[in-house]
Design a protein around this motif. Structure first.
Motif, short mmCIF file in Angstrom:
data_model
loop_
_atom_site.label_atom_id
_atom_site.label_comp_id
_atom_site.label_asym_id
_atom_site.label_seq_id
_atom_site.Cartn_x
_atom_site.Cartn_y
_atom_site.Cartn_z
N THR A 1 -14.01 1.95 3.12
CA THR A 1 -12.69 2.24 2.59
C THR A 1 -12.71 2.33 1.07
N ARG B 1 0.58 5.95 -1.10
CA ARG B 1 1.12 7.17 -0.51
C ARG B 1 1.80 8.02 -1.58
N ARG C 1 -4.69 12.64 -11.04
CA ARG C 1 -4.04 12.20 -9.81
C ARG C 1 -3.05 13.19 -9.22
N ARG D 1 -16.58 -2.61 -6.62
CA ARG D 1 -16.50 -3.69 -5.62
C ARG D 1 -17.85 -3.84 -4.91
N GLY E 1 0.80 -1.23 0.00
CA GLY E 1 0.00 0.00 0.00
C GLY E 1 0.83 1.28 0.00
N GLY F 1 -4.16 1.75 6.14
CA GLY F 1 -3.15 0.87 5.53
C GLY F 1 -2.04 1.62 4.82
N THR F 2 -2.23 2.91 4.63
CA THR F 2 -1.26 3.72 3.89
C THR F 2 -0.81 4.88 4.75
N PRO F 3 0.09 4.63 5.69
CA PRO F 3 0.49 5.71 6.58
C PRO F 3 1.19 6.83 5.81
N LEU F 4 1.07 8.04 6.32
CA LEU F 4 1.71 9.19 5.68
C LEU F 4 3.16 9.29 6.07
N LYS G 1 -11.36 5.44 -0.95
CA LYS G 1 -10.33 5.32 -1.99
C LYS G 1 -10.83 5.89 -3.32
N LEU H 1 -7.67 6.74 -5.61
CA LEU H 1 -6.84 5.54 -5.56
C LEU H 1 -7.50 4.38 -6.27
N LEU H 2 -8.79 4.50 -6.51
CA LEU H 2 -9.53 3.46 -7.22
C LEU H 2 -10.35 4.15 -8.29
N GLY I 1 -10.60 9.58 -3.14
CA GLY I 1 -9.21 10.04 -3.16
C GLY I 1 -8.48 9.74 -4.45
N VAL J 1 -5.33 12.72 2.16
CA VAL J 1 -6.01 11.45 2.34
C VAL J 1 -5.21 10.62 3.32
N ASP K 1 -9.61 7.82 6.85
CA ASP K 1 -10.21 6.50 6.99
C ASP K 1 -9.95 6.00 8.41
N LEU L 1 -0.71 9.82 -3.58
CA LEU L 1 -1.40 10.90 -2.88
C LEU L 1 -0.53 12.15 -2.72
N ARG L 2 0.70 12.08 -3.16
CA ARG L 2 1.57 13.23 -2.98
C ARG L 2 1.81 13.96 -4.30
N LYS M 1 -4.85 0.16 -9.74
CA LYS M 1 -5.93 0.15 -8.77
C LYS M 1 -5.33 -0.18 -7.42
N SER M 2 -5.71 0.57 -6.46
CA SER M 2 -5.23 0.31 -5.11
C SER M 2 -5.64 -1.10 -4.69
#
Lengths: 267, 300
Positions: free
Chosen positions: B36, A97, B64, B10, A93, B77-80, B40, B45-46, B43, B73, B153, A100-101, A263-264
């Motif tokens: 989630t 990150r 993006r 999904r 994952g 599961g996706t720490p900054l 996503k 991501l999907l 944001g 965001v 999230d 997102l940046r 896709k995530s």
């Protein structure tokens, strides 16, 4: 531009810190990589004590051939560790990150991680082999040859970088390409330590046109050493930087295309 | 700020949802409800399987990298912050990535780290922190570049009551400055307190979307209480109960918590007799969902 440089130095500093957190461990790990790879060379060394040469290549020439392979890999891995481990990055994952940046994805992948152990192990071995052989194989280190050598190294780095980038892109579609990498890259790399003239035609074609390791070491070494087993046109000796650039650009376009399908992964 | 038009992806089934600027929307649902996935999608991501999504007026997948400094965001599961970096290193990378000036950033960091109390472990590597400590630092990281849109999230995981309170405060302050927030949680108790709107997801469907007050008024919270009586049975006729039943020495009763409190009931009972055991059951998310599903059409 200034903040890009700052960010690059930040990333480099933090990765170096993470890798060298335990100094003894770092030295030992680099040494382990060095020795693992050196074993293969030592085996060839002993073989050549019995056979004298492989298709006309003596031990020092063989060592020179190997040195190109290790040196290019050592440099390449400083920049492309993130692509080597891209499968994990996607699955864990962390790639989310990056998305997102507000920075280029490839920029982040390249600078966020560097496997310094592999870089030192492979690069160190490459330099060692180069130093052992460079003055014993009859190369006149004129300015032209030195420049040729530098461009060749750069081309070899780009060729392997392009392969890693392509495999990373395939990850987006298949989510797991380790066995493909094992098959295509690492197995062919074992062949690449030898002059391709010892292999049958099919493998030679594969190593020139599919997984072009021949441009990483064989053709450049031919330019510098002029061995008699060269059965290809002389033009091949000059193509390494071009092959590297073209392959890298193609891989980059493929990456740009592939990334749109990212896709995530679920959690 | 966020606009879903008939989005399926999904588990999510044709979700339509519009989050206007300045709202703080709580996305509530059980695990597996699609929270989630929705986050996503919002944001970028999907990509949705069908339907269209606009985040800040643009398709978040196509664009993006174009407006990332306006959106923050955080997904569990996706720490900054990277595990190997120290907290302050992680923040310095964020500063650098978002191109914020050093002096501005230092001010914001000081304020956030004091309020979310992570200043004292600024030089610890993130991997050494406890879950709660890490979450507080992550929330700080999500807020520090002052995004227009904040998507969180499950930000409540690992937070103690005090930290939840601070999070609520921070969100309402930022809301005053025009920030829009979408946050997901399965925590029915604390989320409505900090949100102006609630979106309730169940099995991929949006079963409720509206203001927190309208959720509260639509949904009359019925609690149930069980009592074990020692001695004579009490008279409960004066209490505004919904219903009660007596079975030997056990009484079970249900009441609307808007009309009568548990304390009042107990006081009445104790005035008359002795009680050896009391238990109170409050409705949970599941009850709420089934209630809303039962009368689903009213809300559309």
């Amino acid at each position: 531009m200034k903040d890009v440089l700052h960010l690059m130095s930040m990333y480099t500093k933090t990765t170096a810190k993470a890798w060298f957190q335990y100094r003894v461990d770092a030295v030992l790990k680099s040494l382990a990589v060095f020795l693992r790879e050196a074993t293969g060379i030592i085996v060839i060394w002993f073989t050549l004590m019995k056979f004298d040469n492989i298709n006309g290549w003596n031990i020092y020439e063989m060592v020179f051939l190997f040195s190109l392979l290790f040196l290019t890999y050592g440099i390449m891995i400083i920049f492309f560790t993130g692509l080597r481990d891209f499968g994990n990055t996607v699955r864990s994952g962390s790639f989310d990150r990056f998305i997102l940046r507000p920075r280029g994805l490839l920029f982040q992948i390249i600078f966020v991680n560097s496997d310094w152990f592999a870089a030192l192990g492979h690069g160190g071995l490459g330099i060692t082999l180069f130093l052992i052989s460079a003055w014993k194989v009859g190369i006149n280190w004129s300015l032209t040859n030195a420049l040729y050598y530098i461009f060749t190294i750069a081309g070899g780095v780009l060729i392997q970088g392009a392969v890693f980038l392509t495999l990373a892109t395939l990850n987006i579609f298949m989510l797991q390409t380790n066995s493909l990498k094992e098959l295509l890259y690492w197995n062919m790399r074992k062949f690449a330590g030898y002059p391709i003239s010892i292999f049958n035609k099919a493998i030679q074609i594969f190593m020139i046109y599919v997984m072009p390791f021949a441009f990483v070491n064989y053709f450049p070494a031919q330019f510098l050493l002029r061995k008699s087993d060269m059965s290809y046109s002389e033009i091949y000796m000059y193509l390494t930087p071009i092959v590297g650039t073209v392959m890298y650009l193609a891989a980059y376009l493929f990456w740009r295309f592939g990334i749109r399908f990212y896709k995530s992964s679920g959690n | 700020m966020i606009n879903f038009e008939n989005v399926s992806c999904r588990v999510l089934k044709s979700i339509s949802l519009n989050i206007p600027k300045g709202e703080t929307v709580g996305l509530i649902g059980k695990s597996g409800a699609g929270k989630t996935t929705l986050i996503k999608l919002a944001g970028g991501l999907l990509a949705p399987e069908s339907g269209r999504i606009f985040t800040l007026g643009k398709d978040p997948v196509e664009n993006r990298n174009l407006y990332r400094e306006k959106i923050s965001v955080f997904i569990a599961g996706t720490p900054l912050l990277c595990r190997d970096d120290t907290v302050s290193q992680g923040f310095e990378i964020i500063r650098s990535v978002y191109g914020i000036s050093k002096s501005d950033f230092a001010k914001r960091y000081e304020a956030l780290s004091a309020r979310l109390s992570f200043s004292k472990y600024g030089s610890e590597p993130v991997k050494n922190l406890s879950l709660g400590e890490r979450m507080r630092a992550e929330i700080g990281a999500a807020l520090i570049y002052e995004p227009e849109l904040l998507i969180l999230d499950e930000p409540n995981i690992g937070l103690d009551e005090n930290a939840k309170f601070v999070l609520g405060q921070l969100l309402s302050e930022r809301r005053g400055a025009g920030m829009t927030t979408l946050l997901s949680s399965h925590d029915m108790a604390s989320v409505p307190k900090i949100c102006s709107r609630i979106a309730l997801l169940d099995k991929g469907e949006l079963v409720f979307y509206g203001s927190t007050e309208s959720l509260r008024s639509r949904y009359t919270p019925t609690n149930t209480m069980s009592l074990k009586i020692e001695g004579r049975l009490p008279d409960l006729e004066d209490l505004p109960l919904e219903k009660y039943s007596i079975n030997g020495s056990a009484i079970s009763l249900s009441y609307n918590s808007n009309h009568v409190t548990a304390a009042e009931i107990l006081r009445t009972v104790l005035r008359q007799t002795a009680v050896s055991k009391v238990s109170i059951k409050k409705p949970d998310l599941e009850d709420l969902i089934s209630k809303l599903r039962g009368s689903k059409n009213e809300f559309y």
